[in-house]
Design a protein around this motif. Structure first.
Motif, PDB file in Angstrom:
ATOM      1  N   ARG A   9       0.836  -1.200   0.000  1.00 45.27           N
ATOM      2  CA  ARG A   9       0.000   0.000   0.000  1.00 45.27           C
ATOM      3  C   ARG A   9       0.871   1.251   0.000  1.00 45.27           C
ATOM      4  NH1 ARG A   9      -2.185  -2.458   4.364  1.00 45.27           N
ATOM      5  NH2 ARG A   9      -1.602  -0.679   5.661  1.00 45.27           N
ATOM      6  N   LYS A  10       0.376   2.294  -0.684  1.00 40.84           N
ATOM      7  CA  LYS A  10       1.069   3.576  -0.671  1.00 40.84           C
ATOM      8  C   LYS A  10       1.156   4.092   0.762  1.00 40.84           C
ATOM      9  CE  LYS A  10      -0.058   5.176  -5.343  1.00 40.84           C
ATOM     10  NZ  LYS A  10      -0.692   6.244  -6.140  1.00 40.84           N
ATOM     11  N   GLY A  11       2.266   4.754   1.062  1.00 39.52           N
ATOM     12  CA  GLY A  11       2.461   5.308   2.391  1.00 39.52           C
ATOM     13  C   GLY A  11       3.156   4.370   3.350  1.00 39.52           C
ATOM     14  N   THR A  12       3.352   3.113   2.963  1.00 43.75           N
ATOM     15  CA  THR A  12       4.040   2.159   3.826  1.00 43.75           C
ATOM     16  C   THR A  12       5.526   2.133   3.492  1.00 43.75           C
ATOM     17  OG1 THR A  12       3.700   0.292   2.320  1.00 43.75           O
ATOM     18  CG2 THR A  12       1.963   0.736   3.935  1.00 43.75           C
ATOM     19  N   ILE A  13       6.310   1.588   4.423  1.00 41.41           N
ATOM     20  CA  ILE A  13       7.754   1.442   4.180  1.00 41.41           C
ATOM     21  C   ILE A  13       7.985   0.501   3.004  1.00 41.41           C
ATOM     22  CG2 ILE A  13       9.935   0.634   5.143  1.00 41.41           C
ATOM     23  CD1 ILE A  13       8.914   1.477   7.888  1.00 41.41           C
ATOM     24  N   ALA A  14       7.175  -0.556   2.949  1.00 45.62           N
ATOM     25  CA  ALA A  14       7.350  -1.545   1.877  1.00 45.62           C
ATOM     26  C   ALA A  14       7.146  -0.929   0.501  1.00 45.62           C
ATOM     27  CB  ALA A  14       6.385  -2.708   2.084  1.00 45.62           C
ATOM     28  N   TYR A  15       6.277   0.066   0.400  1.00 45.56           N
ATOM     29  CA  TYR A  15       5.960   0.653  -0.900  1.00 45.56           C
ATOM     30  C   TYR A  15       7.186   1.313  -1.526  1.00 45.56           C
ATOM     31  CZ  TYR A  15       3.394   3.198  -4.507  1.00 45.56           C
ATOM     32  OH  TYR A  15       2.937   3.682  -5.704  1.00 45.56           O
ATOM     33  N   PHE A 202       8.527  -5.012   7.349  1.00 44.09           N
ATOM     34  CA  PHE A 202       9.124  -3.810   7.910  1.00 44.09           C
ATOM     35  C   PHE A 202       8.476  -3.425   9.248  1.00 44.09           C
ATOM     36  CE2 PHE A 202       9.707  -3.994   3.389  1.00 44.09           C
ATOM     37  CZ  PHE A 202      11.056  -3.710   3.242  1.00 44.09           C
ATOM     38  N   ARG A 203       9.078  -2.462   9.917  1.00 45.67           N
ATOM     39  CA  ARG A 203       8.662  -2.134  11.282  1.00 45.67           C
ATOM     40  C   ARG A 203       7.241  -1.581  11.358  1.00 45.67           C
ATOM     41  NH1 ARG A 203      12.655   1.609   9.941  1.00 45.67           N
ATOM     42  NH2 ARG A 203      11.956   3.786   9.791  1.00 45.67           N
ATOM     43  N   ASP A 204       6.698  -1.074  10.245  1.00 42.19           N
ATOM     44  CA  ASP A 204       5.301  -0.619  10.248  1.00 42.19           C
ATOM     45  C   ASP A 204       4.345  -1.759   9.875  1.00 42.19           C
ATOM     46  OD1 ASP A 204       5.870  -0.950   7.582  1.00 42.19           O
ATOM     47  OD2 ASP A 204       5.123   1.016   6.946  1.00 42.19           O
ATOM     48  N   ARG A 205       4.875  -2.991   9.867  1.00 38.53           N
ATOM     49  CA  ARG A 205       4.126  -4.220   9.582  1.00 38.53           C
ATOM     50  C   ARG A 205       3.720  -4.358   8.120  1.00 38.53           C
ATOM     51  NH1 ARG A 205       0.208  -5.214  14.915  1.00 38.53           N
ATOM     52  NH2 ARG A 205       1.907  -5.118  16.454  1.00 38.53           N
ATOM     53  N   ASN A 210       7.171 -11.791  -2.025  1.00 36.91           N
ATOM     54  CA  ASN A 210       7.705 -12.305  -3.292  1.00 36.91           C
ATOM     55  C   ASN A 210       8.645 -11.289  -3.944  1.00 36.91           C
ATOM     56  OD1 ASN A 210       5.924 -14.333  -2.655  1.00 36.91           O
ATOM     57  ND2 ASN A 210       4.694 -14.148  -4.505  1.00 36.91           N
ATOM     58  N   ALA A 211       9.485 -10.687  -3.109  1.00 41.47           N
ATOM     59  CA  ALA A 211      10.461  -9.741  -3.645  1.00 41.47           C
ATOM     60  C   ALA A 211      11.367 -10.427  -4.656  1.00 41.47           C
ATOM     61  CB  ALA A 211      11.281  -9.142  -2.501  1.00 41.47           C
ATOM     62  N   PHE A 212      11.649 -11.697  -4.389  1.00 44.06           N
ATOM     63  CA  PHE A 212      12.411 -12.523  -5.320  1.00 44.06           C
ATOM     64  C   PHE A 212      11.812 -13.928  -5.306  1.00 44.06           C
ATOM     65  CE2 PHE A 212      15.267  -9.262  -3.773  1.00 44.06           C
ATOM     66  CZ  PHE A 212      15.800  -8.772  -4.952  1.00 44.06           C
TER      67      PHE A 212
END
Length: 274
Positions: A9-15, A202-205, A210-212
């Motif tokens: 989701r937009k706004g997350t660390i993962a994004y 990430f720390r914000d959950r 499937n990054a790789f």
């Protein structure tokens, strides 16, 4: 029902997370890898290697470490994925000095059709050769690699195994800014085929799922040694990791041996002389 959308989701660390940077932090330790390659080649040949070819090079991180070691070292990295090569050129090669950059090249090239000068050392690390699922295809790759070596050249690969490696599991390792997950999602004991994913949490959950993804065959050490010999290598030696007497864990030091231990999970180097 369609496939689940794995886009963060937009706004997350993962994004905004950089999957290549996360991979290098979680998976690679190019300093210790090059220590082993450099010292082992010198111990076997009585001289330092100069030209390193890194097959399936990805970002070229290992090749960059090689050219940083000595001003005489040169490196060529080969990979088919232009996007990862572009990232490596910008973020890894781009961080080198101008003089160091003059001694490294990353090429979009099939390792089965490699076209570069004979190397002292060829690396196929991070189990990348396991994308070859038939014995004939794997032997052909090893034969091509042997042809790409100087007369006193050496091929270095790594391998992993142990009874835990045949399980469908999800293992996690905590790092400073994320948790790394190795997800062995499918394993077929009849064919050795396996499907694996790498995820980051990430720390914000938020998740980078499937990054790789790796669609591999699990090759055993006896199979690898046999196929390497069939490909023409004159000597094939397994280097097993020593044990820390206090912790009972691996000590990061590898030594040649013909006898391993029945550990549930291990990683070794296989060193093949032309």
């Amino acid at each position: 029902m369609g496939k689940k959308d794995l886009t963060p989701r937009k706004g997350t660390i993962a994004y905004t997370a950089d999957r290549y940077a996360c991979y290098e932090e979680a998976v690679q330790c190019v300093e210790s890898e090059i220590d082993f390659v450099d010292d082992t080649y010198n111990a076997i040949r009585g001289r330092r290697a100069r030209f390193l070819r890194e097959d399936f090079c990805g970002t070229g991180n290992t090749s960059c470490e090689w050219v940083r070691r000595r001003k005489t070292n040169i490196a060529t990295g080969l990979d088919l994925d232009q996007s990862v090569l572009d990232w490596g050129l910008k973020n890894k090669v781009g961080s080198l000095s101008a003089e160091q950059r003059s001694r490294i090249v990353l090429l979009r090239q099939d390792v089965m059709e490699a076209d570069c000068e004979p190397a002292d050392v060829i690396l196929a690390m991070n189990f990348s050769y396991q994308l070859f699922k038939t014995r004939d295809r794997l032997r052909e790759y090893f034969r091509k690699a042997r042809e790409g070596l100087r007369d006193d050249g050496i091929l270095f690969i790594d391998s992993y195994g142990g009874h835990d490696s045949y399980k469908e599991v999800k293992e996690k390792t905590k790092h400073k800014n994320f948790t790394y997950y190795w997800h062995q999602k499918k394993f077929n004991p009849i064919t050795g085929d396996m499907l694996c994913h790498i995820h980051f949490r990430f720390r914000d959950r938020s998740w980078l799922r499937n990054a790789f993804t790796y669609d591999w065959r699990m090759w055993t050490l006896p199979e690898l040694q046999e196929v390497l010999s069939e490909a023409g290598f004159s000597s094939v030696q397994v280097y097993w990791e020593g044990t820390d007497e206090e912790t009972g864990e691996g000590n990061g030091e590898y030594f040649p041996t013909s006898r391993g231990e029945d550990d549930p999970s291990w990683i070794v180097y296989v060193v093949s002389e032309k």
